[in-house]
Enzyme design. Structure first.
Site, PDB file in Angstrom:
ATOM      1  N   CYS A   2       0.778  -1.216   0.000  1.00  0.00           N
ATOM      2  CA  CYS A   2       0.000   0.000   0.000  1.00  0.00           C
ATOM      3  C   CYS A   2       0.820   1.282   0.000  1.00  0.00           C
ATOM      4  CB  CYS A   2      -0.917   0.005   1.209  1.00  0.00           C
ATOM      5  SG  CYS A   2      -0.106  -0.355   2.770  1.00  0.00           S
ATOM      6  N   ARG A  27       6.552  -1.815  -4.192  1.00  0.00           N
ATOM      7  CA  ARG A  27       6.135  -2.292  -2.877  1.00  0.00           C
ATOM      8  C   ARG A  27       5.100  -3.412  -2.951  1.00  0.00           C
ATOM      9  NH1 ARG A  27       6.991   1.939   1.080  1.00  0.00           N
ATOM     10  NH2 ARG A  27       5.144   1.270   2.188  1.00  0.00           N
ATOM     11  N   TRP A  72      -3.220  -2.543  -1.162  1.00  0.00           N
ATOM     12  CA  TRP A  72      -2.929  -3.950  -0.918  1.00  0.00           C
ATOM     13  C   TRP A  72      -4.050  -4.391   0.021  1.00  0.00           C
ATOM     14  CZ3 TRP A  72      -1.626  -7.357   3.090  1.00  0.00           C
ATOM     15  CH2 TRP A  72      -1.033  -8.572   2.689  1.00  0.00           C
ATOM     16  N   ASN A  98      -3.830   4.103   4.090  1.00  0.00           N
ATOM     17  CA  ASN A  98      -3.046   2.877   4.285  1.00  0.00           C
ATOM     18  C   ASN A  98      -3.242   2.419   5.715  1.00  0.00           C
ATOM     19  OD1 ASN A  98      -1.903   3.082   1.779  1.00  0.00           O
ATOM     20  ND2 ASN A  98       0.047   3.898   2.487  1.00  0.00           N
ATOM     21  N   GLY A  99      -3.408   1.122   5.904  1.00  0.00           N
ATOM     22  CA  GLY A  99      -3.545   0.601   7.263  1.00  0.00           C
ATOM     23  C   GLY A  99      -4.886  -0.076   7.457  1.00  0.00           C
ATOM     24  N   GLU A 480      16.744 -19.251   3.132  1.00  0.00           N
ATOM     25  CA  GLU A 480      16.661 -18.040   2.315  1.00  0.00           C
ATOM     26  C   GLU A 480      16.554 -18.399   0.826  1.00  0.00           C
ATOM     27  OE1 GLU A 480      15.952 -15.121   2.870  1.00  0.00           O
ATOM     28  OE2 GLU A 480      16.627 -14.026   1.110  1.00  0.00           O
ATOM     29  N   LYS A 484      13.346 -17.460  -1.503  1.00  0.00           N
ATOM     30  CA  LYS A 484      13.482 -16.716  -2.763  1.00  0.00           C
ATOM     31  C   LYS A 484      12.779 -17.455  -3.891  1.00  0.00           C
ATOM     32  CE  LYS A 484      14.921 -14.084  -1.409  1.00  0.00           C
ATOM     33  NZ  LYS A 484      14.665 -12.913  -0.697  1.00  0.00           N
ATOM     34  N   GLU A 487       8.946 -17.383  -3.450  1.00  0.00           N
ATOM     35  CA  GLU A 487       8.430 -16.018  -3.654  1.00  0.00           C
ATOM     36  C   GLU A 487       8.361 -15.664  -5.140  1.00  0.00           C
ATOM     37  OE1 GLU A 487       9.883 -13.137  -0.013  1.00  0.00           O
ATOM     38  OE2 GLU A 487      11.396 -13.722  -1.446  1.00  0.00           O
ATOM     39  N   HIS A 503      14.184 -37.217   8.864  1.00  0.00           N
ATOM     40  CA  HIS A 503      13.111 -37.395   9.848  1.00  0.00           C
ATOM     41  C   HIS A 503      11.749 -36.985   9.300  1.00  0.00           C
ATOM     42  CE1 HIS A 503      15.989 -38.400  12.939  1.00  0.00           C
ATOM     43  NE2 HIS A 503      16.708 -37.346  12.590  1.00  0.00           N
ATOM     44  N   LYS A 601       6.504  -5.266  -0.499  1.00  0.00           N
ATOM     45  CA  LYS A 601       7.888  -5.011  -0.083  1.00  0.00           C
ATOM     46  C   LYS A 601       7.971  -4.655   1.384  1.00  0.00           C
ATOM     47  CE  LYS A 601      12.248  -4.293  -0.799  1.00  0.00           C
ATOM     48  NZ  LYS A 601      13.009  -5.551  -0.911  1.00  0.00           N
TER      49      LYS A 601
END
Ligand code: GLU
Length: 606
Positions: A2, A27, A72, A98-99, A480, A484, A487, A503, A601
């Site tokens: 947003c 973002r 968003w 926003n929020g 990581e 990546k 995503e 396991h 973002k």
């Protein structure tokens, strides 16, 4: 996530708003909209990217004042109607928000009872109708916004435009808002990137601040009537223009910027003479470091993976307990806070709502928190008041790369620093510091010849899932790498400490399953090879990331060699191939690498 952009001045507002929205695009968002004032309030909004909005805009929109938004969605589906701005019934007031308005249901019911039905499903729309009630009862714009916000609980970065008044009213609580002061014009945005090419002079609003923007200036006050403590900030150069510099995507550019970004991060911080590190912003005296019983590191996503590396490095070098926490869990798990412990909040944007609430929780319980942050002057940086700026420069791709390596580098520097107050010798410290100095060059050397990345892409791009394995410091690197890949390429990925694989996750392996193994030449190497064999025996195809010259390469289907370095620093190099594999896999699958679906973002909601 947003974004907001607003302008008041003597220039045509619409092109500036569209350009502002473009700068917020990185973002992540699902719809956009804008409103321009020229006698009436003209609103345009659309699901999709800014290009979709541009398609419905007339060639010319008269008007020198306007506000714009990238949404968003948190409340209400992704539709044109739910996109912001929201107008009141007679189209005299518009808001972008926003929020989250937490008590919007009861407010909505009250508005409906007064005969003011809402047209969207959003929480935000209540604001415009509540402000309208204030204006209709004779209040001035600032007062109407103030009275509204006093009845609201939740978070907001808010801009309000009035047909009858030549100003924009802004307010901030828990969602960033920055005012830019130009010459005869004023700007507002949720993100300094969108302002930096208009002006370097900014006021970063604090929670509880309100502002009136006019052509001639900015008046900042507090929601509760007092005066704000914010002051003029002149933006640093590294936060200036961020273009693609000839790369096809921001992500590739940022992968290649890592050597330079790391140089900035470690510059002046390596204390060769003492085999230690200098981190002035931490304001931690040796005695405090010496007596700390525990280090807690808090982050989400990529920052969490950096925290896990920091945790291990601190325990290895300083021999004190360290623990990495998921930010979103922290506040609600009611952890016991020891005021002598050292806490780190790690966030690229410094606006991550989950991490922010963890910081507040720690501070409430008497703990001190240090930020490990990229964006200078961001909310978490200011709330902590002390910490380390990682100096990655603007990171535009949604998936983090250069911020990850600099978060890791900053935490390693801290591990060295705290280690030197304890059992860790000057000689060992010097060796690591010397090796640290070399890392940017080694990164360059790897990136100039990254090895058979495309062969790895061939193995993973059509896979049902990809497993990432590593031990010790390489386990978080595996996490990581997996993050990546999922995503960017939307392939389900599993990251496991290599020894844990047998396991459970081993059940997933079948003929051809790709397994990425991070295996630097450290004390775990032999055991990692054993895990690799267990995978191979079940038909898995192995992509190994190994140090140059290591014969482990003979046992893999694809072997990617990275330069050798002190094993403590290996994550800074071993993560690079995982970034490239994810990037190129996403491209091979036709995915939007810089703006992956559903992701944002800077995640400014909890
Ligand atoms: N809660 C609002 C909505 O869903 C604002 C979302 C945002 O911050 O973009 O419309």
């Amino acid at each position: 996530m947003c974004g907001i952009f607003g302008f008041i001045g003597d220039r045509s507002a619409a092109p500036l708003l569209v350009e502002g929205l473009r700068r917020l695009e990185y973002r992540g968002y699902d719809s956009t909209g804008l409103v321009v004032k020229n006698g009436s309030l003209q609103m345009y909004k659309k699901v999709g990217k800014v290009t979709e909005l541009s398609k419905i805009l007339p060639n010319h929109i008269e008007g020198d004042t306007g506000i714009a938004h990238t949404r968003w969605a948190t409340h209400g589906s992704v539709t044109d109607t739910n996109a912001h701005p929201h107008l009141n019934r007679d189209e005299s007031i518009a808001v972008v928000h926003n929020g989250i308005i937490e008590n919007f249901r009861s407010l909505k019911e009250r508005l409906e009872a007064r005969g003011m039905p809402l047209v969207s499903e959003t929480d935000s729309e209540v604001l415009v109708h509540m402000i309208t009630i204030g204006i209709e009862s004779g209040q001035e714009p600032l007062e109407a916004v103030r009275q509204t916000l006093n009845r609201v609980t939740g978070t907001w970065g808010l801009c309000v435009l009035f047909k009858e008044h030549d100003l924009i009213v802004c307010a901030r609580n828990g969602s960033p808002l920055i005012i830019g002061q130009g010459n005869g014009e004023s700007f507002v945005s949720s993100d300094p990137h969108a302002l930096s090419h208009h002006t370097q002079n900014m006021f970063i609003l604090e929670d509880g601040d309100m502002a009136i923007l006019t052509r001639n200036g900015i008046e900042i006050s507090k929601l509760d009537g007092g005066s704000s403590s914010t002051s003029l900030t002149v933006l640093e150069d590294e936060w200036g223009e961020a273009d693609m510099a000839g790369y096809p995507h921001y992500m590739l550019k940022e992968i290649h910027e890592q050597p330079e970004a790391l140089r900035r991060c470690i510059s002046g911080r390596l204390d060769k003479a003492n085999g230690s590190a200098r981190l002035g912003g931490l304001k931690l005296e040796p005695v405090r470091l010496r007596n700390a019983p525990l280090v807690r590191l808090i982050g989400c996503g990529t920052a969490l993976n950096a925290c896990k590396i920091g945790q291990l490095a601190i325990e290895i070098l300083a021999r004190i307990p360290a623990i990495a926490h998921v930010s979103s869990e922290f506040r609600y798990n009611d952890h016991v806070i020891n005021p002598n412990a050292i806490h780190f909040a790690v966030s690229q944007s410094g606006e991550t709502a989950d991490t922010l609430s963890a910081v507040k929780e720690i501070q409430l319980k008497g703990g001190e928190v240090h930020g490990i942050i990229n964006v200078v002057g961001s909310t978490i940086a200011r709330l902590c008041g002390q910490g380390v700026y990682i100096h990655s420069g603007p990171e535009q791709a949604v998936a983090s790369t250069k911020a990850f390596t600099n978060m890791v580098a900053s935490l390693l520097l801290f591990a060295i620093r705290i280690g030197r107050t304890r059992s860790f010798s000057r000689e060992r410290g010097r060796k690591i510091i010397e090796s640290f100095e070399e890392i940017p060059k080694l990164m360059e050397s790897y990136l100039s010849n990254p090895g058979p990345i495309d062969e790895a892409v061939e193995l993973v791009k059509n896979a049902k899932s990809v497993m990432y394995l590593g031990r010790g410091l390489s386990a978080p690197v595996a996490s990581e790498g997996a993050l990546k890949m999922l995503e960017l390429a939307y392939i389900p990925c599993l990251a496991y400490p290599a020894g844990e694989m047998k396991h459970g996750p081993i059940a997933l392996l079948e003929e051809g399953s790709p397994v990425v193994v991070i295996a630097p030449n450290d004390k775990h190497r032999e055991k990692t090879i054993a895990s690799m064999h267990e995978c191979k025996a079940r038909g898995a195809k192995i992509i190994v990331i190994h140090e140059e010259g290591d014969i482990i390469s003979d046992e893999a289907d694809v072997a990617i060699s990275i330069p050798s370095c002190d094993s403590l620093l290996s994550p800074l190099l071993s993560v690079l191939p995982t970034q490239l594999i994810a990037y190129r896999t996403a491209l091979a699958l036709g995915c939007d690498v810089d703006r992956p679906r559903n992701l944002a973002k800077s995640v400014t909601v909890e």
